[in-house]
Enzyme design. Sequence first.
Site, PDB file in Angstrom:
ATOM      1  N   LYS A   1      31.983 -14.915  32.558  1.00  0.00           N
ATOM      2  CA  LYS A   1      31.909 -13.461  32.768  1.00  0.00           C
ATOM      3  C   LYS A   1      32.450 -13.153  34.157  1.00  0.00           C
ATOM      4  O   LYS A   1      32.377 -13.988  35.059  1.00  0.00           O
ATOM      5  CB  LYS A   1      30.463 -12.969  32.675  1.00  0.00           C
ATOM      6  CG  LYS A   1      30.324 -11.499  32.348  1.00  0.00           C
ATOM      7  CD  LYS A   1      30.406 -11.254  30.857  1.00  0.00           C
ATOM      8  CE  LYS A   1      30.347  -9.787  30.499  1.00  0.00           C
ATOM      9  NZ  LYS A   1      30.221  -9.603  29.059  1.00  0.00           N
TER      10      LYS A   1
ATOM     11  N   ASN B   1      32.083   2.729  24.525  1.00  0.00           N
ATOM     12  CA  ASN B   1      32.824   2.049  23.462  1.00  0.00           C
ATOM     13  C   ASN B   1      31.888   1.619  22.337  1.00  0.00           C
ATOM     14  O   ASN B   1      32.084   1.963  21.176  1.00  0.00           O
ATOM     15  CB  ASN B   1      33.562   0.844  24.086  1.00  0.00           C
ATOM     16  CG  ASN B   1      34.240  -0.011  23.032  1.00  0.00           C
ATOM     17  OD1 ASN B   1      33.584  -0.509  22.119  1.00  0.00           O
ATOM     18  ND2 ASN B   1      35.538  -0.169  23.135  1.00  0.00           N
TER      19      ASN B   1
ATOM     20  N   LYS C   1      34.684 -17.949  27.991  1.00  0.00           N
ATOM     21  CA  LYS C   1      35.093 -16.673  27.375  1.00  0.00           C
ATOM     22  C   LYS C   1      34.105 -15.594  27.766  1.00  0.00           C
ATOM     23  O   LYS C   1      32.891 -15.782  27.624  1.00  0.00           O
ATOM     24  CB  LYS C   1      35.090 -16.831  25.839  1.00  0.00           C
ATOM     25  CG  LYS C   1      35.537 -15.593  25.101  1.00  0.00           C
ATOM     26  CD  LYS C   1      37.032 -15.594  24.861  1.00  0.00           C
ATOM     27  CE  LYS C   1      37.600 -14.274  24.418  1.00  0.00           C
ATOM     28  NZ  LYS C   1      37.853 -13.298  25.504  1.00  0.00           N
TER      29      LYS C   1
HETATM   30  P1  NAD Z   1      31.074   1.524  28.246  1.00  0.00           P
HETATM   31  O1  NAD Z   1      31.347   1.539  29.707  1.00  0.00           O
HETATM   32  O2  NAD Z   1      32.152   1.933  27.300  1.00  0.00           O
HETATM   33  O3  NAD Z   1      29.774   2.419  27.899  1.00  0.00           O
HETATM   34  C1  NAD Z   1      28.519   2.279  28.492  1.00  0.00           C
HETATM   35  C2  NAD Z   1      27.713   3.496  28.115  1.00  0.00           C
HETATM   36  O4  NAD Z   1      26.385   3.367  28.605  1.00  0.00           O
HETATM   37  C3  NAD Z   1      28.241   4.802  28.673  1.00  0.00           C
HETATM   38  O5  NAD Z   1      28.108   5.814  27.706  1.00  0.00           O
HETATM   39  C4  NAD Z   1      27.304   5.098  29.844  1.00  0.00           C
HETATM   40  O6  NAD Z   1      27.245   6.476  30.136  1.00  0.00           O
HETATM   41  C5  NAD Z   1      26.022   4.574  29.251  1.00  0.00           C
HETATM   42  N1  NAD Z   1      24.970   4.287  30.222  1.00  0.00           N
HETATM   43  C6  NAD Z   1      25.062   3.594  31.379  1.00  0.00           C
HETATM   44  N2  NAD Z   1      23.861   3.563  31.971  1.00  0.00           N
HETATM   45  C7  NAD Z   1      23.014   4.230  31.150  1.00  0.00           C
HETATM   46  C8  NAD Z   1      21.650   4.549  31.200  1.00  0.00           C
HETATM   47  N3  NAD Z   1      20.904   4.157  32.218  1.00  0.00           N
HETATM   48  N4  NAD Z   1      21.114   5.278  30.184  1.00  0.00           N
HETATM   49  C9  NAD Z   1      21.866   5.680  29.147  1.00  0.00           C
HETATM   50  N5  NAD Z   1      23.168   5.391  29.047  1.00  0.00           N
HETATM   51  C10 NAD Z   1      23.728   4.703  30.034  1.00  0.00           C
HETATM   52  O7  NAD Z   1      30.565   0.042  27.924  1.00  0.00           O
HETATM   53  P2  NAD Z   1      30.496  -0.679  26.521  1.00  0.00           P
HETATM   54  O8  NAD Z   1      31.703  -1.543  26.395  1.00  0.00           O
HETATM   55  O9  NAD Z   1      30.153   0.317  25.478  1.00  0.00           O
HETATM   56  O10 NAD Z   1      29.264  -1.665  26.781  1.00  0.00           O
HETATM   57  C11 NAD Z   1      27.907  -1.267  26.575  1.00  0.00           C
HETATM   58  C12 NAD Z   1      27.050  -2.524  26.496  1.00  0.00           C
HETATM   59  O11 NAD Z   1      27.514  -3.349  25.420  1.00  0.00           O
HETATM   60  C13 NAD Z   1      27.084  -3.422  27.726  1.00  0.00           C
HETATM   61  O12 NAD Z   1      25.819  -4.017  27.899  1.00  0.00           O
HETATM   62  C14 NAD Z   1      28.108  -4.482  27.371  1.00  0.00           C
HETATM   63  O13 NAD Z   1      27.920  -5.682  28.098  1.00  0.00           O
HETATM   64  C15 NAD Z   1      27.778  -4.656  25.903  1.00  0.00           C
HETATM   65  N6  NAD Z   1      28.853  -5.266  25.123  1.00  0.00           N
HETATM   66  C16 NAD Z   1      30.071  -4.688  25.059  1.00  0.00           C
HETATM   67  C17 NAD Z   1      31.053  -5.288  24.281  1.00  0.00           C
HETATM   68  C18 NAD Z   1      32.401  -4.648  24.100  1.00  0.00           C
HETATM   69  O14 NAD Z   1      33.134  -5.105  23.217  1.00  0.00           O
HETATM   70  N7  NAD Z   1      32.739  -3.609  24.826  1.00  0.00           N
HETATM   71  C19 NAD Z   1      30.795  -6.478  23.609  1.00  0.00           C
HETATM   72  C20 NAD Z   1      29.522  -7.049  23.682  1.00  0.00           C
HETATM   73  C21 NAD Z   1      28.562  -6.409  24.446  1.00  0.00           C
END
Ligand code: NAD
Length: 415
Positions: free
Chosen positions: A102, A217, A66
């Site tokens: 992943k 997100n 997953k």
């Molecule tokens: P997303 O693409 O919606 O958002 C990522 C954000 O990070 C954006 O605002 C982007 O501009 C910002 N960003 C990227 N590089 C950056 C930097 N160097 N400095 C500051 N901001 C920066 O992605 P997301 O889904 O919000 O995921 C964010 C993190 O959370 C990731 O590490 C992802 O693996 C983790 N995550 C996400 C989920 C999920 O349900 N979406 C679940 C578990 C973990």
Amino acid sequence: MNNPYQNAMTQLEKAAKIAGLQNKIGPLKKPMRILKANLAVRMDDGKIKKFKAFRVQYNNFRGPFKGGIRYHAQVSLDEIKALSFWMTIKTATVGIPMGGGKGGVIIDPKKLSPMELEKLSRAYVRAFYKYLGPNLDVPAPDVNTNSQIMDWMSDEFNKLTKKNQPAFITGKSLEFDGSQGRDTATADGGFFVLKEFLKQLKISPKKITVVIQGFGNVGANMAEKLYQSGFKIIGVSDSQTAIIDPKKKGFNYNLIKEIKSHHGRIDVCVRHEAKYCKIVHNHLSPQKIVEQSCDLLVLAALENQITKDNVSRIKAKMILELANGPITPKADQTLWQKNITVIPDVLANAGGVTVSYFEWRQNMKKENWSRAQILKKLKPIMIKALKRIDKIAKKYKIDLRTAAFISALRQIIKK
Ligand code: NAD
């Protein structure tokens, strides 16, 4: 250069040593399967372009693989291996019957038209579908992928297998068998953990100043929850811009959200639009946001944000890791010595995969749960995991990450 996979293996060895499990972690030192493909996409100009894609199936001892699919220019095989390993630990940390996997594609999706993005997403499924499925490997969204992309992938899988199998992928839109609450699940889970943690310390949200790295997100949803609960958000960044409240009074989340959705960045106040200039802020380079003084730093962007190079400048009192792998093991050690508590990714962001699992279950049983039902089921899972981990941390006098790993290893190895 910080290699996330090496970092992940360092974390594994450390936890196994403390728990006396060194002889049992052999199967967790490498993925069970690595799938690679070159996805050929006909671009809008008629030319064929190829994009490197991966799916790593790390471990399925506790259930189907997953994990999300990431679209990013900096995707590498080692990054995907690390993320799939962390998924294995995460699903076990919160005790859901799933393993870890992943996927990723090396691409800057902002450079693709919607049609090209759809073709790429469908090509991803065509390349790997024989190894995916509701009982085999269940993908989901991650950085730069969303419910629209999941819908395309689901449709492609159904066409290829000539069956309607919504449980093949999670994070779909509600219209196409997605789950209520999946969009905010990661932030919801992190928030349950944070609130419980603060409750134990008898700290009121009103006194807490927060800096948030990442406004996608996860980061934006968390910002909304914090704002609504009275936390003071004094710094925010996305990948291009960062703002900080010099008076530490706290930003209005709704204004920042509006600015971001209109302009794609969060610092347009400089353009002196009367309405937005209600936000008084100073500009900052996004790299510097993590170094700001605050009570709580929320990391919601990418991995390797706090490393040995900047850890000495970290001034937060507590860190909530909503991103995966944002702190390297060396930096972790320094934070521990500086008495800065880290609520680790494998716990703090596990609400996402937990609600993904709820979506999978609803699809398998042809059920529809309400948002209230989802939150009611999610909360005790997150709090129970925190309490279990906290107990281990106190017993061994270790950080919460290592404690979470020990808790997870005991689950994985038992099977
Ligand atoms: P997303 O693409 O919606 O958002 C990522 C954000 O990070 C954006 O605002 C982007 O501009 C910002 N960003 C990227 N590089 C950056 C930097 N160097 N400095 C500051 N901001 C920066 O992605 P997301 O889904 O919000 O995921 C964010 C993190 O959370 C990731 O590490 C992802 O693996 C983790 N995550 C996400 C989920 C999920 O349900 N979406 C679940 C578990 C973990």
